[in-house]
Every structure is written in C-alpha cells, then in structure tokens.
Enzyme design. Structure first.
Site, mmCIF file in Angstrom:
data_model
loop_
_atom_site.group_PDB
_atom_site.id
_atom_site.type_symbol
_atom_site.label_atom_id
_atom_site.label_comp_id
_atom_site.label_asym_id
_atom_site.label_seq_id
_atom_site.Cartn_x
_atom_site.Cartn_y
_atom_site.Cartn_z
ATOM 1 N N LYS A 63 0.847 -1.184 0.000
ATOM 2 C CA LYS A 63 0.000 0.000 0.000
ATOM 3 C C LYS A 63 0.890 1.244 0.000
ATOM 4 O O LYS A 63 1.827 1.356 0.785
ATOM 5 C CB LYS A 63 -0.900 -0.007 1.244
ATOM 6 C CG LYS A 63 -2.266 0.593 1.025
ATOM 7 C CD LYS A 63 -3.183 0.306 2.192
ATOM 8 C CE LYS A 63 -4.599 0.787 1.868
ATOM 9 N NZ LYS A 63 -5.527 0.506 2.982
ATOM 10 N N GLU A 113 -19.642 -3.269 9.963
ATOM 11 C CA GLU A 113 -20.508 -2.403 10.753
ATOM 12 C C GLU A 113 -21.636 -3.167 11.437
ATOM 13 O O GLU A 113 -22.039 -2.822 12.559
ATOM 14 C CB GLU A 113 -21.096 -1.302 9.860
ATOM 15 C CG GLU A 113 -20.093 -0.291 9.356
ATOM 16 C CD GLU A 113 -19.375 -0.723 8.085
ATOM 17 O OE1 GLU A 113 -18.486 0.024 7.621
ATOM 18 O OE2 GLU A 113 -19.688 -1.824 7.559
ATOM 19 N N ARG A 124 -25.443 0.698 6.784
ATOM 20 C CA ARG A 124 -25.237 -0.726 6.504
ATOM 21 C C ARG A 124 -25.679 -1.602 7.682
ATOM 22 O O ARG A 124 -25.775 -2.814 7.538
ATOM 23 C CB ARG A 124 -23.759 -0.984 6.200
ATOM 24 C CG ARG A 124 -23.290 -0.351 4.896
ATOM 25 C CD ARG A 124 -21.777 -0.178 4.841
ATOM 26 N NE ARG A 124 -21.051 -1.420 4.814
ATOM 27 C CZ ARG A 124 -20.696 -2.084 3.708
ATOM 28 N NH1 ARG A 124 -21.057 -1.609 2.527
ATOM 29 N NH2 ARG A 124 -20.005 -3.195 3.775
#
Length: 612
Positions: free
Chosen positions: A281, A364, A392
C-alpha cells in the site's frame, strides 16, 4: 512522448512490452501523486494496485471482460487507462470524474461503488447473467484483504462456485496474509502453476487422458486428488479451494510478468479462480508507504513533505479528545470502530486504552451487535462510525440495540454533506432512518462544547440508545451571546417575530448569519432532533411563516416529523421544508453543495425574502 500519451484505451496497452509497461506504471504513479496532492483522494490504495490494474487490462478485454473493483477507491489507474487520462485532473471536483467507479462515466465502470465487500456478490451475479445469456467474457472481482473483514464478502464466497465457470476473484492482499505457505517449495509450486506453458501442457495431457478408453477418467481423477493432497501439505490454508475455487498465489503484485502469467492462466480456466496477489500500500511514494493509513483518504497535501495543506480542529478530533477524557475517569467506557480509527479520531484512545478499544474491521453490522453485548454486560460502548456506513447496520440498530433497550452510543461522523467523495458517501440519510427507531434519542451538536456535553448526557443521563450526529470538519460559528444550556431546543433572536428558521447542527450558522439581513425573523435551534419536544408548539403558536432547513433527505427526515408535530399541536403557519428532495448528492465542495440546495446564508436570506 511518454507512454501515458500513447494510452487512450485498454487496446493501447496490449501493444507494450514488459519494460514499457513498467515505465507506464511509473508515469501513472507520478500523475496520481500530483493529482491527489492537488485534489485530495485515496492515494495509498491506488498506488498499491498500479501494476495489477495494468496487467488486468493487458490480459483481459474490458468491457467485454467486466472488472468490478471492491469499494472502488483503488480505481484511479483503471480510469486513466480507460480513456479518462485527460480528465484525470478533474478528479473529485464538481462536474469532474469521480473518485470511485461510476457507470455514467464509462462503460468500463461496471458498478457504482463506495462501500466495501460488495464486489464478489456483484461479480457472481454478472457472471451468472453472462452464462444464462450466452455472453462472452470473464467477470473479475478485485477485492482487498480489508474488504474480506466484511460479512457480505463471505456470503458471496460461499456462493462463488455455483456452476460458474467465468468468474475470477483477485484478492489484493496489502496487509495481512490470508493463505500462508510453507517455504520455497510452495513458492516454486505457485510459480509453476501460473506459468501459461505449464497450463497448456496440463490441458494437453488432460485431453489426451480423456481419450483413453475405460481408464482415462479414472487416471484423471487420481491425478486431481493427488494434486489436491500435495497442495494441502504445502499450503497451510486451503480455505478458498474448500469453497470450490482454484487458488493461485501469493503472486508478487508488483512483478508485471508474474501477474500477466497468472491472469493468463486464470483466463483460460473453465472453473472459478481466486488469485492471491501481494501488494504494498502506498507503493512508489515514500510517505504513503510508511504511513498508509494517513494517505488512505487525504486532502490536499505537499508532495515534498507529505503534510496536509489544511489544518484545524475537527469534530472527529473533539470526539476523540472527549472520549479519552471520559475513559480516564470511567473504566466502563469503550470505543468501537469499523476500520476507521484514524478517520473517527480514535487513534489516541487506541494507544492509551488498547484493552477498551475494538477495531472490528469493515464489519458495521458486527460492530453494532458487538456493542450491544458490551452494553448488556455493563460497559458503556461508543461506536464511532461515518453516517454513510451506519446505514449498513440498520437492522442491528433496530433489533439488537433499540429492541433490547440497551444503551449503545452511536457517534455519527460525516453527517450531512461530505463534499468530494460524492453520492456514495454523503451523510444525508441517517436522520430519516434514525427517526423511525423507537426508544432512540438523537442529538445534533453545532459546536465542540455541545458535542462534549451531549456525549456526557448520552453516557450518564440517558437510559437507552443514543445517537450523536456531527458534520465533517470544524464547528459552527454562532452568535456570541448564545450559550448551550442542555435544552432540547434553543431560540436565537426574538420569538415574537413572524418568521422562524428551524434547523439543527451545522446549518445553524448560515441561519444565524441570515438573521442579520432578515427583519422580523428568529432561529429555533434543535439540539435534540429525536424526540422532538412538544414545547416547540408553544413557542411557534403565533408564528406566521416557518422555514425548516436541513442537510438531509426529505422523505422521513426531521423536517417532515417537525411538520407533523406542528399539525398535531394546531400550529397554523405557512410551512416550507428546504432539504434534499429525492436525489443523490453529487460530488462538489461542501460550500457548493450548501449553495446548490439553498442552505447557505445568502440562499436563506433569499428564501425569507421570497426570492427563491
């Protein structure tokens, strides 16, 4: 001429050799870093998949072969390669190209994206539809290891091998290892298995064996079972193969030739395939490699130093400071996040109280039910979550928290307009669905002091679930003589005036500014938007015009509930609701969004004076 100048569509990539493709990748990284430094955006994730995306377009034929990017925050290279290089400077600007995949921009963008863990589900549906219709082409889902912390990804993987021979899943592993292998033998096995020459030889042998009378099929089955057993010895985890996927990896995600070989083999397969790719990354930009979290989603920054250009205290900062202060005095205080510790201001809490800090990953739904378990056994959980992501977990909020009568405190960051992230990230829906939940109290602070006070009220004065919603960025500037006294609502100005501006949160500032130019008006500031106090009707009983202004969706929002309160209490006033009416909010600066929806100070003045 640079290689970027030669690439106007995926077809142009197919003309380049490996050395030229490597040079192209460096040019893409330079363009990406420059653009994000000027516009803001998701940098670290995009820098990590440059080679992978170039290799995908080298091997496959988009859009006949459909590429679905999970979240979509790693699609910048894809956009550059699919005809949007000249528009790339407009990334995340008003009327410019989106920071996520958007089919309205290009046929190469298959799905609108912005939320995590959806790609495999979508890809399976796309692949099945292709098969049913007899359409050509593969479907490729590109999903990161972070997105694999979301339950939807596993629901899809469980369904991934259902008679699907045109599905390829790319697991972009840039942090944790999913399937650890043992030593150099396993590494060499992966190299051999992803060699196109080996695959062609293997296919030729299989076809030859199939022609042998009586014993051909038995020999083929024996070889297949033997191969599986060998791989189980060499690979500690065969999770993906147990699900029916052909697994290849890990592949070096920055080695162009290895990527092309692996993708070529996957393309030739008549089975569902998963390719495990290891990437770095932030690759190619030192600051992003060393601190990928900081550069996951970043505003404008100085390329030479890596430092953000805009500074200043935000609601996220204030929330983190307050929670840290509470935790010092109360060992029951816990912090929960769904992979957003930095964004929600919880880094310092995590460092100081690691045993009371829980990052559950991009999950979530689990975060909410997990919080309910903490609450049930006597803890005081604060779940910090962006408005767009809380939607969500609506079912868990209703079923596992409110219905149980448990006190979970939802600290809803990025409520209202969020600016350049666009349609998928605007925090304009939470008020509408929160208003429908029984036994839930909802606060809306406009300042940092109000946030602190409301957090205290939630923790120690309320008996059941509480939501506190606050915007991205800094606090509102309110009149000097205004002071929050912990009331459900406050009146700013003379309540005997004929016109009332009703609002909450950040919108209080433009409404108060408008008072200076509006004769005969006052502001009613809602501090608690659920439940709405019946005392409001007494304040407004003689008011002739009421304007309700909110950064939220109209249907089911606070303004509609407020209108019902007025009607039920016999308030006979002309009523107008200024909000977002049945549409998704497109990317632009927050100031531009406020102006577009008539929520800036000048628009409020024009509304009161009946010019709008």
């Amino acid at each position: 001429m640079s290689y970027l100048d030669k690439v106007n569509s995926p077809k142009d990539i197919k003309k380049l050799n490996i050395d030229e493709l490597d040079e192209l990748c460096q040019e893409i990284r330079s363009l990406m870093i420059k653009t994000v430094s000027e516009n803001g955006g998701h940098l670290a994730s995009n820098l990590g998949v440059v080679e992978l995306t170039v290799a995908l377009h080298k091997v496959f034929n988009s859009p006949t072969d459909q590429i679905v990017f999970d979240v979509g925050h790693q699609c910048y290279t894809h956009k550059i390669l699919t005809g949007r290089r000249k528009e790339f400077s407009t990334l995340r600007t008003e009327n410019g190209i989106s920071g996520f995949t958007r089919p309205v921009e290009s046929p190469h963008d298959i799905f609108s994206s912005g939320h995590s863990s959806t790609s495999v589900s979508a890809a399976i549906g796309l692949a099945k539809a292709k098969a049913l219709k007899g359409d050509k082409g593969k479907v490729i889902a590109v999903i990161g290891d972070g997105a694999l912390t979301g339950g939807l990804a596993y629901e899809a993987l469980n369904n991934s091998s259902i008679d699907t021979d045109n599905l390829i899943i790319i697991l972009n592993d840039n942090d944790m290892s999913i399937s650890k292998n043992v030593g150099s033998v396993a590494k060499e096995l992966t190299h051999i298995r992803t060699s196109p020459k080996y695959y062609r030889f293997k296919s030729k042998v299989s076809r030859g064996l199939a022609k042998i009378p009586k014993f051909g099929a038995q020999i083929t089955r024996f070889i297949t079972v033997t191969n599986q057993r060998i791989r189980k010895k060499l690979y500690h985890s065969t999770f993906f193969e147990d699900l029916g996927l052909r697994y290849y990896g890990p592949i070096d995600g920055h080695d162009m030739q290895s990527l092309i070989d692996a993708l070529t083999v996957a393309k030739a397969h008549s089975h569902s395939v998963l390719i495990h790719v290891s990437t770095v990354k932030g690759k190619g930009y030192d600051f992003a490699e060393k601190n990928p979290s900081k550069f996951h989603g970043i505003g404008k920054f100085n390329i030479d130093t890596g430092e953000p250009l805009s500074k200043g205290k935000t609601f996220s900062d204030a929330f983190g400071e307050n929670l840290l202060s509470f935790a010092e005095k109360d060992s029951r205080i816990c912090a929960i996040t769904a992979a957003m510790a930095t964004g929600t201001g919880l880094v310092n809490f995590a460092n100081k109280y690691p045993k009371r800090f829980f990052d559950v990953g991009i999950a979530e739904q689990h975060a909410v039910t997990f919080s309910s378990g903490l609450a049930k056994n006597g803890m005081i959980p604060f779940f910090a979550v962006y408005s767009t992501f809380l939607q969500r977990s609506y079912d868990q909020l209703v079923h596992d928290v409110a219905m149980q009568g448990l006190k979970v405190i939802f600290c809803i960051d990025r409520a209202g307009f969020v600016g350049e992230d666009g349609e998928s990230h605007q925090g304009v829906f939470d008020t509408a669905y929160l208003m429908s939940v029984p036994d839930l109290t909802v606060f809306a602070p406009a300042t940092f002091d109000e946030l602190s006070s409301m957090m205290y009220q939630a923790a120690y004065k309320e008996e059941k679930a509480v939501a506190i919603r606050y915007p991205r960025g800094g606090q509102a500037v309110l009149p000097e003589n205004y002071k929050y006294e912990k009331h459900a609502f406050d009146v700013i100005g003379d309540s005997s005036n004929d016109i009332c501006l009703v609002t909450y949160g950040r919108e209080t500032e433009p409404c108060c500014k408008a008072l200076k130019e509006c004769d005969n008006a006052f502001v009613l500031k809602l501090n608690k938007i659920k439940p709405l106090s019946s005392e409001i009707a007494d304040v407004l009983k003689n008011t002739k015009k009421i304007f309700f202004l909110e950064e939220g969706i109209k249907s089911g929002g606070v303004g509609e509930c407020f209108a019902e309160l007025l009607l039920e209490n016999g308030v006979n006033a002309e009523y107008r609701h200024i909000c977002i009416n049945d549409e998704f909010v497109k990317q632009a600066s927050v100031d531009s969004q406020l102006k577009k929806y008539c929520l800036d100070a000048q628009s409020v003045i024009d509304i009161v004076n009946e010019k709008i």
